[in-house]
Design a protein around this motif. Structure first.
Motif, PDB file in Angstrom:
ATOM      1  N   LYS A 142      -2.772  -8.163  13.704  1.00 36.13           N
ATOM      2  CA  LYS A 142      -4.106  -8.038  14.269  1.00 36.13           C
ATOM      3  C   LYS A 142      -4.520  -9.370  14.880  1.00 36.13           C
ATOM      4  O   LYS A 142      -4.476 -10.409  14.231  1.00 36.13           O
ATOM      5  CB  LYS A 142      -5.114  -7.613  13.194  1.00 36.13           C
ATOM      6  CG  LYS A 142      -6.519  -7.385  13.733  1.00 36.13           C
ATOM      7  CD  LYS A 142      -7.464  -6.936  12.625  1.00 36.13           C
ATOM      8  CE  LYS A 142      -8.873  -6.698  13.173  1.00 36.13           C
ATOM      9  NZ  LYS A 142      -9.809  -6.279  12.104  1.00 36.13           N
ATOM     10  N   ASN A 152       0.827  -1.219   0.000  1.00 39.58           N
ATOM     11  CA  ASN A 152       0.000   0.000   0.000  1.00 39.58           C
ATOM     12  C   ASN A 152       0.857   1.265   0.000  1.00 39.58           C
ATOM     13  O   ASN A 152       0.566   2.243   0.704  1.00 39.58           O
ATOM     14  CB  ASN A 152      -0.949   0.003   1.209  1.00 39.58           C
ATOM     15  CG  ASN A 152      -1.838  -1.232   1.261  1.00 39.58           C
ATOM     16  OD1 ASN A 152      -2.291  -1.718   0.225  1.00 39.58           O
ATOM     17  ND2 ASN A 152      -2.069  -1.743   2.452  1.00 39.58           N
ATOM     18  N   ARG A 199      -3.876  -4.954   5.282  1.00 38.27           N
ATOM     19  CA  ARG A 199      -3.495  -3.901   6.215  1.00 38.27           C
ATOM     20  C   ARG A 199      -2.645  -4.433   7.362  1.00 38.27           C
ATOM     21  O   ARG A 199      -1.700  -3.792   7.796  1.00 38.27           O
ATOM     22  CB  ARG A 199      -4.741  -3.222   6.782  1.00 38.27           C
ATOM     23  CG  ARG A 199      -4.419  -2.009   7.636  1.00 38.27           C
ATOM     24  CD  ARG A 199      -5.698  -1.309   8.118  1.00 38.27           C
ATOM     25  NE  ARG A 199      -5.382  -0.167   8.977  1.00 38.27           N
ATOM     26  CZ  ARG A 199      -6.307   0.523   9.640  1.00 38.27           C
ATOM     27  NH1 ARG A 199      -7.592   0.215   9.529  1.00 38.27           N
ATOM     28  NH2 ARG A 199      -5.922   1.543  10.408  1.00 38.27           N
ATOM     29  N   PHE A 200      -3.009  -5.639   7.865  1.00 40.58           N
ATOM     30  CA  PHE A 200      -2.282  -6.240   8.966  1.00 40.58           C
ATOM     31  C   PHE A 200      -1.933  -7.689   8.633  1.00 40.58           C
ATOM     32  O   PHE A 200      -2.493  -8.280   7.708  1.00 40.58           O
ATOM     33  CB  PHE A 200      -3.123  -6.225  10.247  1.00 40.58           C
ATOM     34  CG  PHE A 200      -3.619  -4.879  10.667  1.00 40.58           C
ATOM     35  CD1 PHE A 200      -2.737  -3.915  11.132  1.00 40.58           C
ATOM     36  CD2 PHE A 200      -4.969  -4.569  10.604  1.00 40.58           C
ATOM     37  CE1 PHE A 200      -3.187  -2.673  11.523  1.00 40.58           C
ATOM     38  CE2 PHE A 200      -5.445  -3.327  10.983  1.00 40.58           C
ATOM     39  CZ  PHE A 200      -4.548  -2.357  11.445  1.00 40.58           C
TER      40      PHE A 200
END
Length: 260
Positions: free
Chosen positions: A194, A154, A253-254
């Motif tokens: 996460k 990202n 994201r995680f």
């Protein structure tokens, strides 16, 4: 804390070290200067039980930390310098694949029963470099960095730094922490993993060294950058190392634990 106790030593050597450092600018001269002090760290560490050797050891560690921080902040070329002679003297250097982040770790020889490490964290901001000195009181979690993985997703780069610690003859630990250079500052609390209850910036486990005493090779944390996974060894409820792994997969994201 040891960092406060060493303030006087830092101040007393500041003028002399700073004046001397100003006359040194070549890679070889910098390495020779650091090696001269680091050999004295190792010498006094070997003889620290002798009269006054512990005071000399503390002083040499302070001078070495000051000079290493000074050189790695002032001279950007140091972030790619090999420092071969220092590595031979057991300083541990780990560098990211993109050359933007580096760690320097050394055993201060001040530990009792386990190891006591100090670290310099160096990173690039534009054409310059910045350095941070990480010191922990003897007896607390002291660690060194053997490996840095560079992970980009990202349009953001994370540096996944593996770190090791040895607390005693029977107890050791290993972890991985995410760093990022954000707005010219090194962030060591980057959200990385996460779980069902929290988002963590690191993973860490401890294990019984006796459980790997007869192993030729024992498991360690690894990052598969291509497949976007982190593998951490599984330690059982008694603290014994197993040959199994826990897998964390990047989900956009995680990193999240893969169900077995």
């Amino acid at each position: 804390m040891r960092s406060f106790k060493l303030i006087f030593i830092f101040c007393s050597c500041f003028i002399t070290a700073h004046s001397f450092a100003q006359t040194i600018s070549s890679p070889q001269a910098i390495e020779d200067d650091l090696l001269r002090i680091f050999k004295r760290v190792n010498y006094y560490g070997t003889h620290k039980k002798e009269f006054k050797a512990i005071d000399s050891l503390k002083k040499m560690n302070s001078i070495f930390a000051f000079k290493l921080k000074y050189y790695t902040s002032k001279y950007p070329f140091t972030i790619s310098q090999k420092f071969t002679s220092l590595v031979k003297e057991r300083m541990v250097v780990a560098t990211s694949a993109d050359g933007m982040f580096r760690t320097y770790s050394w055993d201060t020889r001040l530990g009792n029963g386990g190891y006591d490490f100090d670290n310099i964290l160096q990173y690039k901001v534009g054409a310059q470099t910045q350095s941070l000195l990480k010191m922990d009181p003897p007896g607390k979690e002291a660690y060194w960095f053997p490996k840095i993985y560079t992970f980009t997703a990202n349009n953001k780069t994370m540096y996944l730094a593996v770190y090791n610690s040895v607390m005693s003859a029977t107890k050791a630990g290993q972890g991985i922490r995410a760093y990022a250079i954000e707005k010219g500052v090194l962030n060591g609390r980057v959200p990385m993993v996460k779980t069902p209850t929290a988002v963590l910036s690191r993973l860490y486990y401890e294990y019984d060294l006796n459980s790997v005493a007869d192993w030729d090779i024992f498991p360690t944390i690894t990052v598969d950058v291509k497949n976007q996974t982190i593998l951490t060894p599984l330690v059982d409820y008694k603290g014994k190392m197993t040959r199994k792994f826990i897998t964390y997969k990047f989900t956009g994201r995680f990193f999240e634990k893969v169900k077995s």
